[in-house]
Design a protein around this motif. Structure first.
Motif, mmCIF file in Angstrom:
data_model
loop_
_atom_site.group_PDB
_atom_site.id
_atom_site.type_symbol
_atom_site.label_atom_id
_atom_site.label_comp_id
_atom_site.label_asym_id
_atom_site.label_seq_id
_atom_site.Cartn_x
_atom_site.Cartn_y
_atom_site.Cartn_z
ATOM 1 N N LEU A 1 0.751 -1.141 -0.054
ATOM 2 C CA LEU A 1 0.151 0.065 0.044
ATOM 3 C C LEU A 1 0.866 1.316 -0.111
ATOM 4 O O LEU A 1 0.477 2.193 -0.746
ATOM 5 N N LEU A 2 2.065 1.305 0.731
ATOM 6 C CA LEU A 2 2.769 2.488 0.933
ATOM 7 C C LEU A 2 4.012 2.092 0.766
ATOM 8 O O LEU A 2 4.558 1.031 1.754
ATOM 9 N N LYS A 3 5.097 2.444 0.120
ATOM 10 C CA LYS A 3 6.394 2.202 0.252
ATOM 11 C C LYS A 3 7.181 3.037 1.126
ATOM 12 O O LYS A 3 6.795 4.157 1.085
ATOM 13 N N GLY A 4 7.968 2.437 2.068
ATOM 14 C CA GLY A 4 8.562 3.297 3.107
ATOM 15 C C GLY A 4 9.512 4.212 2.272
ATOM 16 O O GLY A 4 10.371 3.971 1.526
ATOM 17 N N THR A 5 9.244 5.575 2.865
ATOM 18 C CA THR A 5 10.059 6.659 2.538
ATOM 19 C C THR A 5 10.297 7.608 3.705
ATOM 20 O O THR A 5 9.492 7.794 4.421
ATOM 21 N N ASN A 6 11.515 8.270 3.851
ATOM 22 C CA ASN A 6 11.571 9.398 4.855
ATOM 23 C C ASN A 6 11.559 8.874 5.918
ATOM 24 O O ASN A 6 10.985 9.505 7.025
ATOM 25 N N GLY A 7 12.071 7.677 6.192
ATOM 26 C CA GLY A 7 12.110 7.094 7.586
ATOM 27 C C GLY A 7 10.899 6.217 7.996
ATOM 28 O O GLY A 7 10.774 5.532 8.926
ATOM 29 N N ALA A 8 9.770 6.230 7.180
ATOM 30 C CA ALA A 8 8.366 5.800 7.188
ATOM 31 C C ALA A 8 8.537 4.276 6.754
ATOM 32 O O ALA A 8 9.365 3.944 5.966
ATOM 33 N N GLY A 9 7.824 3.443 7.283
ATOM 34 C CA GLY A 9 8.132 1.847 6.959
ATOM 35 C C GLY A 9 7.158 1.537 5.928
ATOM 36 O O GLY A 9 6.312 2.266 5.380
ATOM 37 N N THR A 10 7.385 0.357 5.152
ATOM 38 C CA THR A 10 6.580 -0.068 4.028
ATOM 39 C C THR A 10 5.371 -0.718 4.703
ATOM 40 O O THR A 10 5.406 -1.543 5.475
ATOM 41 N N VAL A 11 4.370 -0.111 4.255
ATOM 42 C CA VAL A 11 2.757 -0.865 4.568
ATOM 43 C C VAL A 11 2.523 -1.817 3.593
ATOM 44 O O VAL A 11 2.213 -1.617 2.339
ATOM 45 N N ARG A 12 1.960 -3.031 3.999
ATOM 46 C CA ARG A 12 1.529 -4.102 3.225
ATOM 47 C C ARG A 12 0.158 -4.777 3.624
ATOM 48 O O ARG A 12 -0.036 -4.461 4.866
#
Length: 459
Positions: A25-36
């Motif tokens: 759903l979201l690729k991890g960027t700027n320190g955020a994690g990858t959401v699956r």
């Protein structure tokens, strides 16, 4: 909410039938994690956010049931059930459940709200299999024994009594009733002494069976996790309990509706001996799906969200009339509330109310200044990020987002939406929301003539 899906995979059985669907759903960027996200057969959703840099994991299961799903006679059943799921399963006693998590230094708890319930455990990443096994076992294998129902009844009655002894807490229940009346959203999450005493094991079991179906659950995990491993362990736990037998089931959609709060000028006073009077002055707000919620966050922050806010400065800093004064919003699927709370000495209620009412009227008519809006946007952006600095907060974000919106929004997108709020949007919203005739809830030692004046305050 927005969702960005970059990749979808489906695992199939030997017959070629799809048994699971996984999305990034979201690729991890700027320190955020990858959401699956994976949807298992049986309609169970599993959402994870992977952060390899941390050593902890928070694992939770969200149920799409809250106190608004209760009939009047079942008021308190959701919260009662939350307690009972900790009392034992076919595999574990109540002591076994708590000891298993304590033994590894973890934390386990749950909370019930008006539209959802969440059970969670926070542990070291190496202890995630244990947390998954324990929490999934609680959700799928609770016994709800009559003896446990009777024992826990006393605990819940004490919890109700504790709330009643805290007027600063109780006034929020009173305000919900003032605004929403004797409706599921207007009744307290804990229920009442009468409804809790009337709940039987059979009624609670029926409630459990109806609302804890996998199609109504979201599993969420955040921290140093491997999505595929979490999915395998969750699936094994639910299949072992026979909870994924309906292979054609699909997840329930997020709540929706178009309920409108038409309350205006209602006053509810609860005369109670206490050192302070507790006051909430409020109006109908926004549903959590309303596109104006970003502007509402800015408006709320500028009005009563910090030490530089209008209400804090006018009531506390300039006049010293209250120690605690703030504004807040509550958003539900189809309606919302905006309230201003203050706790003050009983003989100062009239003055506090006049200042709060004058400020709401002034902002509705004239709007906030550009400086106030700029400062509120910065404060809201900062608090949004600082509030997501631990795995528990991240688990709450992805679990609630999936359950309530059916989508995920990155932190960068959230910050961009807040930054994009314009002064004109905030001023227009202030006219629409704060221009409504307010309602009032007060708990404290009130005299007859004072009660008459409080009714006049919202006229």
């Amino acid at each position: 909410m927005t969702s960005r899906s970059s990749r979808t995979t489906a695992r199939t059985s030997s017959e070629g039938r799809a048994v699971a669907r996984t999305q990034t759903l979201l690729k991890g960027t700027n320190g955020a994690g990858t959401v699956r996200k994976t949807v298992l057969p049986g309609g169970l959703r599993v959402v994870t956010e992977t952060l390899p840099s941390v050593r902890s994991v928070t694992f939770g299961i969200w149920a799409n049931v809250g106190s608004r799903d209760e009939t009047p006679s079942l008021n308190g059943a959701t919260h009662y059930l939350e307690h009972l799921l900790f009392k034992g399963t076919r595999k574990r006693s109540a002591l076994d459940i708590s000891a298993a998590i304590d033994e590894v230094g973890g934390e386990m708890n749950a909370f019930t709200a008006k539209e959802y319930t969440c059970y969670y455990a926070r542990v070291l990443d190496t202890d995630l299999p244990l947390a998954i096994d324990v929490v999934c076992d609680m959700l799928t294998g609770s016994l709800i024994e009559p003896a446990d129902v009777d024992a826990e009844r006393g605990v819940i009655l004490e919890e109700i009594a504790m709330t009643e002894d805290d007027p600063g807490d109780c006034v929020h229940d009173l305000f919900a009733h003032t605004m929403l009346g004797d409706t599921p959203l207007g009744r307290p999450v804990l229920g009442s002494v009468d409804t809790v005493n009337a709940l039987t094991p059979e009624r609670i079991r029926r409630f459990y069976k109806k609302h804890y179906d996998p199609t109504r659950l979201v599993v969420a995990a955040a921290g140093n996790v491997d999505h595929a491993k979490v999915v395998r362990m969750v699936r094994a736990a639910f299949e072992k309990a026979g909870a994924l037998d309906r292979t054609d089931a699909v997840p329930v959609a997020p709540r929706d509706g178009s309920r409108a709060i038409r309350t205006a000028g209602r006053v509810e006073l609860l005369n109670r001996r206490s050192e302070q009077a507790h006051v909430i002055l409020g109006v109908p707000g926004l549903a959590r799906t309303d596109d104006r919620r970003w502007a509402m966050g800015v408006l709320n922050t500028a009005l009563g969200g910090g030490m530089s806010s209008r209400l804090f400065q006018e009531v506390r800093e300039k006049r010293g009339l209250a120690y605690s004064v703030y504004s807040y919003t509550s958003g539900y699927a189809d309606c919302g509330l905006f309230g201003v709370y203050a706790g003050c000495r009983p003989n100062q209620v009239d003055d506090v109310l006049k200042i709060c009412r004058d400020q709401l009227d002034q902002v509705a008519e004239e709007g906030l200044t550009d400086d106030e809006i700029r400062r509120a946007i910065g404060q809201l952006r900062g608090s949004t990020v600082l509030g997501l600095e631990d795995t528990g907060a991240l688990m709450n974000r992805i679990g609630k987002s999936e359950l309530c919106w059916g989508a995920q929004m990155s932190v960068d997108d959230m910050l961009a939406r807040i930054a994009a709020v314009t002064p004109d949007e905030v001023r227009e919203l202030a006219r629409d929301v704060l221009g409504q005739r307010p309602s009032l809830s007060v708990i404290g030692p009130l005299k007859d003539r004072q009660a008459d004046r409080l009714h006049d305050a919202v006229a």
